[in-house]
Write an enzyme that holds these catalytic residues in place. Structure first.
Site, PDB file in Angstrom:
ATOM      1  CG  LEU A 153      -2.209  -0.762   1.199  1.00  0.00           C
ATOM      2  CD1 LEU A 153      -2.930  -0.609   2.531  1.00  0.00           C
ATOM      3  CD2 LEU A 153      -3.094  -0.284   0.066  1.00  0.00           C
ATOM      4  CB  ILE A 156      -0.686   2.449  -3.991  1.00  0.00           C
ATOM      5  CG1 ILE A 156      -0.519   1.062  -4.604  1.00  0.00           C
ATOM      6  CG2 ILE A 156      -1.836   3.191  -4.670  1.00  0.00           C
ATOM      7  CD1 ILE A 156      -1.688   0.139  -4.356  1.00  0.00           C
ATOM      8  CD  GLU A 157      -2.257   5.778   0.332  1.00  0.00           C
ATOM      9  OE1 GLU A 157      -2.173   7.013   0.452  1.00  0.00           O
ATOM     10  OE2 GLU A 157      -3.327   5.200   0.069  1.00  0.00           O
ATOM     11  CB  SER A 158       4.172   7.847  -0.205  1.00  0.00           C
ATOM     12  OG  SER A 158       4.810   6.659   0.277  1.00  0.00           O
ATOM     13  CE1 TYR A 260      -4.805   3.666  -2.643  1.00  0.00           C
ATOM     14  CE2 TYR A 260      -5.841   1.815  -1.509  1.00  0.00           C
ATOM     15  CZ  TYR A 260      -4.890   2.829  -1.544  1.00  0.00           C
ATOM     16  OH  TYR A 260      -4.028   2.994  -0.483  1.00  0.00           O
TER      17      TYR A 260
END
Length: 362
Positions: A153, A156-158, A260
């Site tokens: 995750l 994907i986030e950062s 997502y």
């Protein structure tokens, strides 16, 4: 800089007690403007990630990127396509090992996988960065009894950037908004932003994911809630008679959330099968030390990061990479500092009055 160099030279020849007094005095006196240090610290770290990832955040909806190998041997060319049945079998294999059981095939997932494969150079850089972060992520996830594949995750986030900032104001590797960060004890002040702290923000992410799973009980919808917010998921469930199937509810989610879960499945696949697609690892990571080669030690006295790095013969860049939560150079007592284990002997010899060395931990 001249003053700092002079102090360092004097400290070698003077007795320990005199050295201690000189260093304490100068830590308090020779400090730059905190606002200026704030800007310098943040910009230094952000520049590293722009250089590392090419200056742009990758997007599946953006321009398709291709990778050109250094030689023209077709055997080494990146394989950007995969047959349906082959991808289905590989995802099924990953899903059998997975604890979240959402790594399933469909045409949307297939498109996401091939989009990531077209960003092979980016994937190579992410793999290089993961060498530092993933051992810590896995340790924290295991402590909270959460599936280890949730570590993806953060990509994907950062893009594994500890100082990443979204347009909405989310910050850090796990992209916490200020309000959510406060709920999970991520404090923000003029000295530090704990959303940028990889350790504390990972702890917070684990607690948040644990809360969402207890509330929703479905991993696809947990990930959707992490992206869109639990309120959005609650409303969709209420309008659809509490039918907990993300793919059946797919059309009701915001566009970003629709992508997502496919992106999460795709990054799981690519990070496990990049070798089969001839993706090369980008070895020029900004991290010179692994997470397991660093320690976290409490600070007893005010300390300047720049002077401390200089005195330990440690790159200032390396020090701020290991401590991205700090916004200023002067760190007050009561905080903690992460640095390489191989500097412990120097620390004990010259800086014991600044740190609680006996109580350090990873």
């Amino acid at each position: 800089m001249f003053i700092l160099k002079s102090l360092a030279i004097q400290s070698i020849s003077k007795p320990f007690l005199e050295q201690k007094n000189v260093m304490k005095m100068n830590f308090h006196k020779n400090i730059s403007n905190p606002k200026l240090e704030n800007i310098n610290n943040i910009h230094s770290t952000e520049k590293l990630w722009k250089k590392m990832l090419g200056g742009k955040k990758k997007s599946l909806s953006g321009k398709k990127l291709s990778f050109r190998p250094r030689n023209n041997n077709k055997k080494n060319a990146v394989i950007i396509n995969i047959k349906t049945e082959e991808l289905r079998l590989r995802l099924n294999f990953l899903n059998q090992k997975s604890k979240i059981k959402i790594l399933r095939y469909n045409s949307i997932v297939h498109a996401s996988v091939e989009s990531y494969l077209r960003m092979s150079k980016y994937i190579g850089k992410i793999i290089s960065l993961s060498d530092f972060y993933f051992p810590m992520f896995e340790e924290k996830l295991e402590n909270y009894r959460l599936p280890k594949e949730l570590k993806y995750l953060a990509i994907i986030e950062s893009n594994l950037n500890p100082v990443a900032t979204s347009k909405a104001g989310a910050r850090g590797i796990w992209q916490f908004m200020p309000e959510t960060g406060k709920i999970y004890n991520l404090n923000i002040n003029n000295i530090y932003d704990e959303r940028n702290d990889p350790i504390k923000s990972t702890e917070a992410a684990c607690r948040y994911l644990k809360f969402l799973y207890k509330k929703i009980g479905n991993w696809e919808l947990v990930l959707a809630a992490y992206n869109a917010g639990p309120g959005v998921v609650d409303k969709i469930l209420q309008r659809n008679h509490n039918r907990k199937n993300f793919w059946e509810l797919w059309e009701y989610f915001p566009k970003e959330t629709q992508n997502y879960i496919p992106k999460f499945i795709a990054i799981n696949y690519v990070m496990n099968y990049y070798k089969e697609h001839n993706i090369s690892i980008y070895h020029s990571s900004p991290y010179r030390y692994k997470y397991t080669e660093t320690v976290l030690i409490p600070i007893k006295e005010k300390i300047s990061l720049k002077f401390f790095a200089y005195s330990l013969n440690l790159s200032y860049q390396d020090l701020i990479l290991m401590n991205p939560q700090y916004l200023v150079d002067l760190i007050p007592p009561g905080n903690k500092l992460r640095f390489p284990k191989n500097k412990i002997s120097i620390l004990k010899k010259n800086f014991s009055f600044f740190f609680l060395i006996k109580n350090y931990k990873n």
